[in-house]
Design a protein around this motif. Sequence first.
Motif, PDB file in Angstrom:
ATOM      1  N   LEU A   1     -37.404 -11.857 -10.223  1.00  0.00           N
ATOM      2  CA  LEU A   1     -35.968 -12.140 -10.319  1.00  0.00           C
ATOM      3  C   LEU A   1     -35.434 -12.161 -11.752  1.00  0.00           C
ATOM      4  CD1 LEU A   1     -35.667 -14.931  -7.581  1.00  0.00           C
ATOM      5  CD2 LEU A   1     -35.417 -12.442  -7.322  1.00  0.00           C
ATOM      6  N   ILE A   2     -36.200 -11.618 -12.693  1.00  0.00           N
ATOM      7  CA  ILE A   2     -35.719 -11.459 -14.070  1.00  0.00           C
ATOM      8  C   ILE A   2     -35.289 -10.017 -14.311  1.00  0.00           C
ATOM      9  CG2 ILE A   2     -36.404 -11.511 -16.505  1.00  0.00           C
ATOM     10  CD1 ILE A   2     -38.224 -13.856 -15.837  1.00  0.00           C
TER      11      ILE A   2
ATOM     12  N   ASP B   1     -37.592  -5.218  -9.412  1.00  0.00           N
ATOM     13  CA  ASP B   1     -38.998  -5.316  -9.031  1.00  0.00           C
ATOM     14  C   ASP B   1     -39.848  -4.210  -9.637  1.00  0.00           C
ATOM     15  OD1 ASP B   1     -38.435  -7.557  -7.568  1.00  0.00           O
ATOM     16  OD2 ASP B   1     -38.466  -6.556  -5.618  1.00  0.00           O
ATOM     17  N   ALA B   2     -39.372  -2.967  -9.558  1.00  0.00           N
ATOM     18  CA  ALA B   2     -40.154  -1.848 -10.079  1.00  0.00           C
ATOM     19  C   ALA B   2     -40.360  -1.965 -11.584  1.00  0.00           C
ATOM     20  CB  ALA B   2     -39.474  -0.522  -9.737  1.00  0.00           C
ATOM     21  N   THR B   3     -39.345  -2.473 -12.292  1.00  0.00           N
ATOM     22  CA  THR B   3     -39.453  -2.660 -13.740  1.00  0.00           C
ATOM     23  C   THR B   3     -40.470  -3.738 -14.070  1.00  0.00           C
ATOM     24  OG1 THR B   3     -37.149  -1.983 -14.041  1.00  0.00           O
ATOM     25  CG2 THR B   3     -38.161  -3.244 -15.831  1.00  0.00           C
ATOM     26  N   THR B   4     -40.446  -4.827 -13.310  1.00  0.00           N
ATOM     27  CA  THR B   4     -41.408  -5.907 -13.532  1.00  0.00           C
ATOM     28  C   THR B   4     -42.828  -5.395 -13.375  1.00  0.00           C
ATOM     29  OG1 THR B   4     -39.862  -7.599 -12.786  1.00  0.00           O
ATOM     30  CG2 THR B   4     -42.198  -8.156 -12.698  1.00  0.00           C
TER      31      THR B   4
ATOM     32  N   ASP C   1     -44.758 -10.352  -3.918  1.00  0.00           N
ATOM     33  CA  ASP C   1     -43.716  -9.988  -4.882  1.00  0.00           C
ATOM     34  C   ASP C   1     -44.289  -9.129  -6.000  1.00  0.00           C
ATOM     35  OD1 ASP C   1     -44.069 -11.933  -7.558  1.00  0.00           O
ATOM     36  OD2 ASP C   1     -44.981 -12.708  -5.725  1.00  0.00           O
ATOM     37  N   SER C   2     -43.391  -8.439  -6.703  1.00  0.00           N
ATOM     38  CA  SER C   2     -43.818  -7.469  -7.712  1.00  0.00           C
ATOM     39  C   SER C   2     -44.538  -8.124  -8.884  1.00  0.00           C
ATOM     40  CB  SER C   2     -42.610  -6.677  -8.225  1.00  0.00           C
ATOM     41  OG  SER C   2     -41.679  -7.525  -8.868  1.00  0.00           O
ATOM     42  N   TYR C   3     -44.111  -9.331  -9.256  1.00  0.00           N
ATOM     43  CA  TYR C   3     -44.768 -10.016 -10.375  1.00  0.00           C
ATOM     44  C   TYR C   3     -46.223 -10.338 -10.033  1.00  0.00           C
ATOM     45  CZ  TYR C   3     -46.123 -13.728 -13.591  1.00  0.00           C
ATOM     46  OH  TYR C   3     -46.810 -14.492 -14.504  1.00  0.00           O
ATOM     47  N   ALA C   4     -46.427 -10.983  -8.899  1.00  0.00           N
ATOM     48  CA  ALA C   4     -47.785 -11.355  -8.509  1.00  0.00           C
ATOM     49  C   ALA C   4     -48.650 -10.128  -8.247  1.00  0.00           C
ATOM     50  CB  ALA C   4     -47.739 -12.257  -7.281  1.00  0.00           C
TER      51      ALA C   4
END
Length: 305
Positions: free
Chosen positions: A92-93, A96-99, A157-160
């Motif tokens: 959420l910063i 998703d693809a960028t993270t 989620d994309s981060y994890a």
Amino acid sequence: MRIFFTGGSGKAGHHVAPYLASQGHQVTNADLTPLRHPGVADLRVDLTDAGQVYSAMAGTPTGADLDAPEPAATSGSAYDAVVHFAAIPSMLIAPDATTFATNILSHYNVLEAATRLGVRKVVFASSETTYGVCFAQGERKPLYVPVDEEHPVVPEDSYAISKVAGEVVARSFHARTGADVYGLRINNVIEPHEYAEKFPAFLADASLRRRNIFAYIDTRDLGQMTLRALQTDGLGFQVFNVANADTSVAASTQELIDTFYDGVEVRREMGPHETFYSIDKARELLGYEPQHSWRDVLDDPRAEG
């Protein structure tokens, strides 16, 4: 040691990098934003650019004494160890693809440059989110408690996902080179001033900490953990949970189990306020022992008397 520290300007890094410097190590902060700490040298590096990462790690360390009698190294890395904390630090910063792309490409570039240049110790930031509880859509419970490093990692989620992928990358570089590569599955990072600001709400409502498995890590103890990982050689590829020894709420361990973990396997007897985010492995292999607690700052509202 001469330490190439990525992400030293972030929430965790801006405590840990100066701590390592205070222990006598020469620390270079590789980040897009300078830390501006008198004991840490800053070097602006875009970690998604493989050429920049390689050049930065191979070059003369920022802050080096150019008048020293020994010439700067002309081959291999100028650093003895790498600590890789840089990342987009949450979902959420950014999109998703960028993270995912930013985190995994940076991670790959750092591991590749370090191992090709002969660095034999890399410590990197993984995350509590790998277990799939923290950023799950809807409620997810761990399969068992306390959650140790053998617990399945099934993130949504994309981060994890980037952190789980990063652990795979790290294991692969260890297999290729034999270097020690240790991943720190860091729990919710808490700065000392945040005890007074945030914890009264946690003590009043334990459900606010469900997604963090009721755990936390004080930045000062994260510094200790990072140093112990740097000082311990010969473990190959490892991942370690990193948390403080107690929970971040006033409710007892048994009360939390009864309220939130009904039906979840309890694998061993636990202390009255013991963390559900097991740190037994770090204690055994690294000698890690947390020194700090919110209880040093705030009164426990459940304490007798």
